[in-house]
Design an enzyme around this catalytic site. Structure first.
Site, PDB file in Angstrom:
ATOM      1  N   LYS A 131     126.574  54.845  55.140  1.00 56.81           N
ATOM      2  CA  LYS A 131     125.234  55.358  55.449  1.00 56.81           C
ATOM      3  C   LYS A 131     124.740  54.877  56.808  1.00 56.81           C
ATOM      4  O   LYS A 131     124.228  55.656  57.611  1.00 56.81           O
ATOM      5  CB  LYS A 131     124.217  54.915  54.393  1.00 56.81           C
ATOM      6  CG  LYS A 131     124.415  55.443  53.006  1.00 56.81           C
ATOM      7  CD  LYS A 131     123.224  55.110  52.114  1.00 56.81           C
ATOM      8  CE  LYS A 131     122.933  53.633  51.966  1.00 56.81           C
ATOM      9  NZ  LYS A 131     124.023  52.882  51.304  1.00 56.81           N
ATOM     10  N   ASN A 154     116.409  52.194  55.940  1.00 51.68           N
ATOM     11  CA  ASN A 154     117.205  50.974  55.736  1.00 51.68           C
ATOM     12  C   ASN A 154     117.753  50.413  57.032  1.00 51.68           C
ATOM     13  O   ASN A 154     118.363  49.345  57.044  1.00 51.68           O
ATOM     14  CB  ASN A 154     118.385  51.270  54.800  1.00 51.68           C
ATOM     15  CG  ASN A 154     118.076  50.875  53.370  1.00 51.68           C
ATOM     16  OD1 ASN A 154     116.942  50.561  53.024  1.00 51.68           O
ATOM     17  ND2 ASN A 154     119.082  50.895  52.532  1.00 51.68           N
ATOM     18  N   HIS A 200     125.192  48.743  42.582  1.00 54.39           N
ATOM     19  CA  HIS A 200     123.825  48.689  42.035  1.00 54.39           C
ATOM     20  C   HIS A 200     123.749  49.263  40.620  1.00 54.39           C
ATOM     21  O   HIS A 200     122.731  49.847  40.232  1.00 54.39           O
ATOM     22  CB  HIS A 200     122.852  49.457  42.936  1.00 54.39           C
ATOM     23  CG  HIS A 200     122.937  49.081  44.383  1.00 54.39           C
ATOM     24  ND1 HIS A 200     122.779  47.781  44.828  1.00 54.39           N
ATOM     25  CD2 HIS A 200     123.157  49.845  45.500  1.00 54.39           C
ATOM     26  CE1 HIS A 200     122.896  47.760  46.154  1.00 54.39           C
ATOM     27  NE2 HIS A 200     123.141  48.987  46.572  1.00 54.39           N
TER      28      HIS A 200
END
Length: 467
Positions: A131, A154, A200
């Site tokens: 990403k 982010n 996650h």
């Protein structure tokens, strides 16, 4: 700053007063709302007070019931493994939850856009790995092409901290699953899905919930163009769900390793060459093999995704290819630190899971591998097919001995610390070797984050004496 719209004259709760929480409080104030701030940490509350905000205890019903919304920071769980008590009580009282990403999308449009020749656009990137590199690469391509661009989410600045985009400006956002999972508004013009691998899972109650959080970026707002990596089954599924058929060019399928010649629009990389196809014919290509900032097949997937996004924004192939060659890469992501006596030292501290470590191990020959830290469930057993290029492993941190057991016959040494691992690897390396930090583990046993771990590696490498 992007002033938050829709809450003028109302009280809005802000839970979590880190970077995004304080930025949200400022943006709410700029939009005429009254932020009601709270953090479980007294130190964070004191920092907010120093900025002029007055904390109020959101654990109290008589405070929650006065709020139009509660905006929570991404690190605070709202569902799994258990919701934060404030968020659970807000839901029980019917108070809507949102995050800064949702506020950004509902507030971005400004009245002066009507006078612009070209309305600003938003590109949003999500996925498990790649990403940050894809986000930075898209921003770099746009900047090199003379476009106004801001990078946020982010990476870069907080989304509400950026300047309102100007005529033809582009905002490029990196979005995690924590951010896409809760945002009440998700309306990018171009949405990018890089790939999916387990991560996650406690926060999303398994792979299904994790993928569902990523999928919201495409399902909630309906982007004009969707760039979808199809190197996993979930990518094929997402592309199929979004497209009306194989020739629907609103969906651009991308891959590293697969030929994608039968779709309306696709971009793929094979053996170091990128190809763009539209309606059954190749219309552009680029040689990626000598681009130092994008080594390995995983970075070629990132390049394909960035190429597709840039093309969706109207940029030409020659401009994109030139920008790829000037991209220096990101810190801690296959970052070349130094070449010493024919040995390359590469920092991939961001490789905190086995999937990203595997990509790094496939990218280089003759590896002296520095690995270890706080290992994740399953350790490194899944890396067994990717150990062929390793000349020796130098193991550090909490999981060093567990990793040693899983490496089997691969030459190895338990070094415990980064200092010893770098010293030993440098002493034993021969010209043509690559000393690679790709830990396949979290950093929290020895470092506050992967950045500090990578910075320590880079400092140690820089301090090695010249031959």
């Amino acid at each position: 700053m992007i002033p938050v719209q829709g809450f003028s004259g109302q009280r809005v709760g802000v839970l979590g007063l880190g970077r995004s929480g304080l930025a949200t409080a400022r943006a709410l104030t700029a939009g005429g709302a009254t932020p009601v701030v709270w953090d479980d940490s007294p130190e964070a509350r004191a920092k907010a007070e120093a900025e002029g905000f007055t904390p109020e205890d959101l654990r109290r019903d008589n405070v929650l019931t006065t709020l139009a919304c509660v905006v929570t920071s991404p690190g605070i769980p709202h569902l799994y493994p258990a919701p934060h008590p404030v968020l659970l009580r807000a839901m029980q009282l019917g108070v809507p939850l949102d995050n800064d990403i949702g506020l950004f999308f509902r507030s971005l449009g400004q009245q002066d856009w009507a006078a612009y020749d070209t309305a600003p656009r938003v590109v949003a990137i999500t996925g498990s790995n790649g990403k940050s590199t894809t986000t930075a690469l898209i921003a770099h391509i746009l900047a090199e092409s003379g476009r106004e661009v801001q990078m946020a989410g982010n990476i870069g600045r907080g989304v509400l901290d950026i300047d309102p985009p100007g005529d033809g400006g582009v905002v490029v956002l990196e979005l995690s699953s924590y951010q896409t999972d809760l945002a009440r508004a998700l309306t990018p013009d171009v949405a990018v899905f890089t790939n999916l691998s387990p991560d996650h899972l406690d926060r999303h109650h398994g792979m299904g919930g994790y993928f569902a959080a990523k999928r919201r970026l495409f399902a909630e707002g309906g982007p004009d163009r969707a760039v979808v990596g199809v190197d996993e089954t979930e990518g094929w599924f997402l592309a199929d769900q979004l497209a009306m058929g194989p020739m629907d060019d609103r969906v651009i399928r991308v891959s590293s390793g697969q030929k994608l010649e039968t779709f309306g629009w696709s971009v793929f990389a094979r053996k170091g060459f990128l190809s763009e196809w539209r309606k059954g014919r190749q219309i552009a290509s680029a040689d990626l093999r000598d681009i130092a900032g994008l080594p390995g097949a995983h970075n070629h997937q990132n390049a394909a995704a960035a190429w597709a996004a840039a093309r969706a924004l109207g940029l030409g192939p020659r401009d994109i290819e030139a920008a790829l060659h000037s991209f220096a890469g990101l810190p801690h992501r296959s970052q070349l630190i130094r070449t010493l006596n024919g040995v390359r030292f590469v920092n991939d501290s961001k490789a905190t899971n086995t999937d990203s470590a595997a990509q790094a191990l496939r990218a280089f020959p003759r590896i002296r591998w520095i690995a270890g830290g706080m290992g994740k469930e399953g350790g490194i057993s899944s890396l067994a097919p990717d150990l062929g290029n390793i000349r020796k492993a130098y193991l550090i941190g909490h999981s060093a001995r567990d990793f040693a057991l899983q490496l089997g016959a691969t030459p190895q040494e338990i070094c415990e610390t980064m200092d010893r691992a770098v010293t030993r690897a440098a002493a034993e390396a021969e010209p043509g070797d690559v000393v690679l930090l790709a830990p396949a583990a979290a950093s929290f046993d020895q470092y506050p984050n992967f950045e500090k771990r990578g910075e320590h590696f880079a400092a140690l490498v820089a301090a090695l004496p010249d031959p």
